[in-house]
Design a protein around this motif. Structure first.
Motif: not given
Ligand code: WTA
Length: 649
Positions: A264, A310, A385-387, A411, A413-417, A498, A500, A512, A524, A526
């Motif tokens: 990532t 992820i 919803s994600v990304g 909705d 919120w999370w990350q690859t990490e 994070t 963010d 966020i 979506g 990165r």
């Molecule tokens: C953003 C995807 C707002 C955020 C799962 C994060 C979001 C990055 C949301 C991670 C959400 C992901 N609302 N922002 N619901 N979900 N992000 O690693 O900036 O591809 O740090 O993981 O996407 O992107 P990644």
């Protein structure tokens, strides 16, 4: 607050979902006050070969960092996703697959999945793959992509999936970083009626003199399209399977043995290999899948993400399969051949839970000028919803047009990490506010800090950090632990940073606001602006480049590149197109700049640092409030850039 901005939990869900508001509060409290007890209990949701006795051993101290969960337990991820369901759910459908062309349909029961995975795991062994080896997977969205991942996990190999949109150069650097000896791909992929030459991309990647480790390329015949078959190196998937035994014992893995690497982008350097391990990840992915989507036995769950991301790992493969769910997998894109595809698929497969991305919702919204085509949405119960941040307008459209005002939107919120969802509503517990990811999942302690690292209490806005570990957290950057420490634990000491920004409102809900570093989020996906800049300056005509994100109606952010050419080079439309094409071949189509502005000069400080905040404002067409330019070596460059800006409202 106006009633329009609050969508309360429906009485039906409060009554019947797995977690209601009282339970959420109780469990959340327990999870942060007594994490050992909480995770001792919830760690049991996974089948262990040898039960764990240790729960959590963690230090976020940047001088002495360690993260261990369930460390003395042993298990196998594939056993958890497949074998353990055979008795009760052997004939249940594990994967429903719909081709890019809707006339192509396949299903695999858990029993069939078990056979395929066992055979392919043996096939991998026959090609010399051993426990701990990194296997690169570059596949289309077909069941074999999941089979390949699960087969690696079965024998303790570490998969590294590369999204099918990445170019040969990007593939080469990832293969190299993982020292992969085996690559799994297919002849071609099909998306939206077009073929993508996956095998040819692998061939090009392997021509790079830097890539020295690859011995075998396993090729799935997906389309039958022409490929250059390299004797001695290339092997057909089906030929290996024809001679593979159906019995393959699942390797006993330690909880902290690696499960996969996924690359990532960050704000600096080349993409990082995010390393996830087995035990904590499986507990967390399966638990979040169950509670965030209020998943119930026998429901059909559709996640539109590609396995290359992820979301495809945690919420198309590991989480739902560990829960014995029926997963709908789609080869193509849900707005092709037209926008009605998504509704048709929901109707055709009786989808109960839909998990998708804001960029797709906005694309549907833009095309559905007369409303979304009618479809039978009665099966649909929960939508996710994600990304990227979902703007309230898109949220409402999704809620009304797809969910017909019957389905809560989580909705997430999370990350690859993070391995799994950290902040999200739970359908039966959380009143929704469009645009807010709402509250933390169990065991997750988000906080906001100012730029000095001081905690912000109550309502406020700041950098989003997480104060303590959760089981799904990444454990390291593959091959570069120091980079892990530096990237995530040094900015704000003792906390996971994070990248963010977020705002917390009076109800404790998180909103966020987007990345606070030089990472942009395009549809979506990165991307590091530094990566795109280094691709641009590698072009012979380019002297310097600065890349920023700008608001884009569909993609969330678009890519805006300021390019300074070498003195003897002429600006031209052809060159502009050539640069976009160049980035496409250096990184992949997803990184190709939307807008390229010629910049005879860039705004720099006297010490030569590019001041990106000016560039961001100009790209966003917010030129009336650029702010103090007195620190620039030559403030007049701004006038020229403003004059020539490409993105006027
Ligand atoms: C953003 C995807 C707002 C955020 C799962 C994060 C979001 C990055 C949301 C991670 C959400 C992901 N609302 N922002 N619901 N979900 N992000 O690693 O900036 O591809 O740090 O993981 O996407 O992107 P990644």
């Amino acid at each position: 607050m106006s009633t329009q901005s609050l969508y309360p939990v429906s009485p039906e869900l409060a009554e019947n979902s797995k977690i209601n508001e009282d339970q959420y509060r109780k469990m959340y409290q327990e999870s942060v006050v007594n994490p050992e007890g909480f995770w001792r209990e919830h760690g049991q949701r996974i089948s262990w070969f040898k039960p764990f006795t240790k729960i959590k051993k963690v230090s976020f101290d940047d001088h002495n960092l360690f993260i261990n969960w369930f460390a003395d337990g042993t298990l196998n991820a594939t056993y958890n996703c497949v074998d353990r369901h055979l008795e009760a759910r052997g004939d249940k459908t594990a994967i429903i697959w719909e081709g890019d062309d809707p006339s192509e349909q396949r299903t695999l029961t858990y029993r069939q999945l078990h056979i395929e995975v066992s055979k392919f795991a043996n096939a991998l062994r026959s090609q010399g793959v051993r426990k701990g080896d990194v296997v690169t997977i570059y596949m289309p969205m077909v069941p074999e992509a999941a089979i390949a991942m699960l087969s690696c996990a079965r024998i303790g190999a570490v998969h590294s999936v590369i999204f099918g949109g990445f170019s040969p150069d990007s593939i080469a650097s990832r293969i190299n970083d993982g020292s992969s000896r085996v690559v799994i791909t297919s002849d071609e992929a099909i998306r939206g009626g077009r073929t993508i030459p996956l095998k040819a991309n692998i061939d090009l990647a392997l021509q790079s003199p830097d890539v020295k480790t690859v011995e075998k390329v396993i090729v799935l015949n997906r389309t039958g399209g022409h490929i250059d078959f390299v004797e001695g190196r290339d092997v057909w998937w089906h030929e290996l399977m024809a001679v593979s035994s159906e019995y393959c014992q699942a390797e006993e893995q330690n909880a902290e043995d690696p499960l996969f690497i996924l690359y990532t982008s960050g704000s600096t350097g080349s993409p990082k290999g995010v390393l996830h391990t087995t035990g904590g990840y499986m507990v967390y992915a399966s638990m979040t899948h169950e509670y965030v989507f209020d998943y119930r036995e026998d429901e059909v769950y559709w996640c539109t993400a590609d396995v290359g991301w992820i979301t495809g790992h945690s919420y198309m493969v590991y989480g739902p399969l560990a829960n014995g769910a029926t997963v709908l997998m789609h080869e193509g894109v849900p707005n092709w051949p037209d926008i009605s595809r998504m509704g048709e698929m929901i109707e055709r497969h009786n989808v109960n839970i839909l998990y998708t991305a804001p960029t797709l919702i906005r694309a549907l919204m833009a095309q559905a000028t007369e409303g979304y085509p009618n479809f039978d949405s009665s099966s649909l119960r929960i939508m996710g919803s994600v990304g990227e941040p979902i703007n309230p307008e898109a949220w409402r459209w999704y809620y009304q047009e797809i969910g017909k005002e019957q389905c809560p939107i989580v909705d997430t919120w999370w990350q690859t990490e993070t391995g799994g969802v950290l902040i999200s509503p739970l359908p039966g517990a959380t009143d929704l506010k469009p645009g807010s990811a709402t509250r933390p999942f169990f065991g997750v302690q988000p906080a906001l800090v100012d730029n000095m690292g001081n905690l912000i209490d109550g309502e406020g806005e700041g950098n989003l950090v997480i104060l303590d570990s959760w089981p799904g957290q990444m454990r390291s950057v593959y091959g570069d632990h120091e980079r892990f420490v530096l990237t995530y634990f040094k900015t704000f000491r003792g906390m996971y940073f994070t990248g963010d920004g977020a705002r917390r409102d009076g109800d404790g809900y998180y909103w966020i606001t987007g990345r606070v570093d030089d990472v942009i989020n395009v549809s979506g996906h990165r991307l590091g602006t530094a990566e795109i800049e280094s691709a641009l300056v590698a072009h012979p005509d380019v002297a310097e480049a600065a890349v920023v994100g700008y608001p884009h109606d569909i993609k969330g952010q678009g890519i805006y590149a300021y390019v300074t050419l070498n003195a003897d080079k002429e600006e031209s439309e052809e060159l502009r197109q050539a640069l976009r094409q160049w980035v496409r071949s250096e990184i992949g189509a997803l990184a190709s700049p939307d807008l390229v502005q010629w910049a005879p000069g860039l705004p720099k400080t006297r010490s030569g640092k590019i001041m990106r905040r000016f560039l961001r404002k100009i790209a966003a067409d917010e030129v009336s409030a650029l702010g103090d330019a007195s620190t620039l070596a030559d403030p007049t460059v701004l006038d020229g850039l403003i004059d020539q800006r490409m993105n006027r409202g």
